[in-house]
Design a protein around this motif. Sequence first.
Motif, PDB file in Angstrom:
ATOM      1  N   VAL B  72       0.853  -1.190   0.000  1.00 29.89           N
ATOM      2  CA  VAL B  72       0.000   0.000   0.000  1.00 29.89           C
ATOM      3  C   VAL B  72       0.884   1.234   0.000  1.00 29.89           C
ATOM      4  N   LYS B  74       0.544   5.486   0.343  1.00 35.43           N
ATOM      5  CA  LYS B  74      -0.346   6.621   0.586  1.00 35.43           C
ATOM      6  C   LYS B  74       0.063   7.770  -0.302  1.00 35.43           C
ATOM      7  N   GLY B  75      -0.917   8.455  -0.818  1.00 29.12           N
ATOM      8  CA  GLY B  75      -0.610   9.644  -1.601  1.00 29.12           C
ATOM      9  C   GLY B  75      -1.754  10.610  -1.449  1.00 29.12           C
ATOM     10  N   ARG B  76      -1.559  11.860  -1.773  1.00 30.81           N
ATOM     11  CA  ARG B  76      -2.635  12.840  -1.605  1.00 30.81           C
ATOM     12  C   ARG B  76      -3.807  12.522  -2.537  1.00 30.81           C
ATOM     13  N   GLY B  77      -3.504  11.806  -3.619  1.00 28.16           N
ATOM     14  CA  GLY B  77      -4.578  11.425  -4.542  1.00 28.16           C
ATOM     15  C   GLY B  77      -5.414  10.277  -3.993  1.00 28.16           C
ATOM     16  N   GLY B  78      -4.878   9.515  -3.052  1.00 23.14           N
ATOM     17  CA  GLY B  78      -5.600   8.390  -2.487  1.00 23.14           C
ATOM     18  C   GLY B  78      -4.658   7.274  -2.129  1.00 23.14           C
ATOM     19  N   MET B  79      -5.239   6.214  -1.586  1.00 24.47           N
ATOM     20  CA  MET B  79      -4.448   5.026  -1.286  1.00 24.47           C
ATOM     21  C   MET B  79      -4.332   4.221  -2.571  1.00 24.47           C
TER      22      MET B  79
END
Lengths: 259, 121
Positions: B72, B74-79
Amino acid sequence: MLGLIILLQMLLAVLYFGKIGAITVGVSMTILAFMYVWVSRHSLKDKYIELTRNEIPWLYDSIVKMANKAGIRIPHVYILDDYIPNAYSFGSSIVLSVGLFEVLDREEILGVAAHELGHIKNKDTLFFPMVVYGRYLMILLAVMIILFSHNLFLKVLSIAFYILYEMERIEFFKDREFKADETAVRLLDRPLSLKDALEELKYYEDLRTHVKDSALPGIEPSIERKPKKSFMDTHPTYDERILRIILESEGINIRNILK
Amino acid sequence: MEPHEFKLTEEGIRAVLPPLEAEIMEYMWKVRTATAGEVYEKLKDKHPDMRRSTVSILMNRLCERGLLERRVEKGRGGMRYVYNITTTREEFEQKVVESILDALMNNFKEATFAYLSKIKK
């Protein structure tokens, strides 16, 4: 109605078995209540990641906006490390699997989140476990009456109550799914995003569960779409939900035009 | 990954993997790390009807086969899941050859020896 059926079943047990029946009912209810509390406090496992605003601002902000619109507390949002797209709610929390982010776009993910907010708003996260534990109580009392009672009429009546409970339970769950969809449609800026999400999830499920291994690479032509409908299903089909969402969404459009 | 089937009529890794999974692996061996979205973007020109769900299912099947692994991110756009290869193409091909020869030696030892000696000459 479900509560009334449980009451009648409990009444049968108490009237026939007297003190022992009352004790059994009391002990069973206490154990189930403890189970309810224990499960609701231990439902979070290591695979859940609590979402903070910094991580996915667009998702967090939209959920806050929808929760405010629904008039409910801002829910805890958890991300589940599971590649299968899935979402559910408990208490005042919603869980979204990472798989959702892989197959749905932003609007569609918000559609799914709105459906879960709908469950919280409609207090389903409170009612659903009660109905499930009520079912355990119904089974326990029915088994007790069948095994230990010598009255055939009583046995038949107890089984009838149990069957009635099952039928009501299935209808109740289906009805609440539709209600959560209706609530979601009202919460979303783009109501049809929930429909789009359901269409994609239906496609995913069909592909994953009904595809012959060797046929998968062909994508469309070899997909086996067997009707899966069963009278024991507690969820309405995707098609039933999609149709209702379209109708609800159209209704909102018409109401807006008439204003 | 232990191949369980070998299709005599198919070429390259398609002999041991279904066509779309083989295409995904061809791409993954080039880039080594990618998201399902990136693979989808790459394949959709050739397969316009393909959907994200298909790519996701196939990439997770490749994880189950042991050819890819996911984590996984994490990013500001989503997981999102980021997929990595677990084996190089050369290692995979070597494993396929070893498995097939082992199976032949177990079932048709003399004929396999005879044929290998013949082609060695």
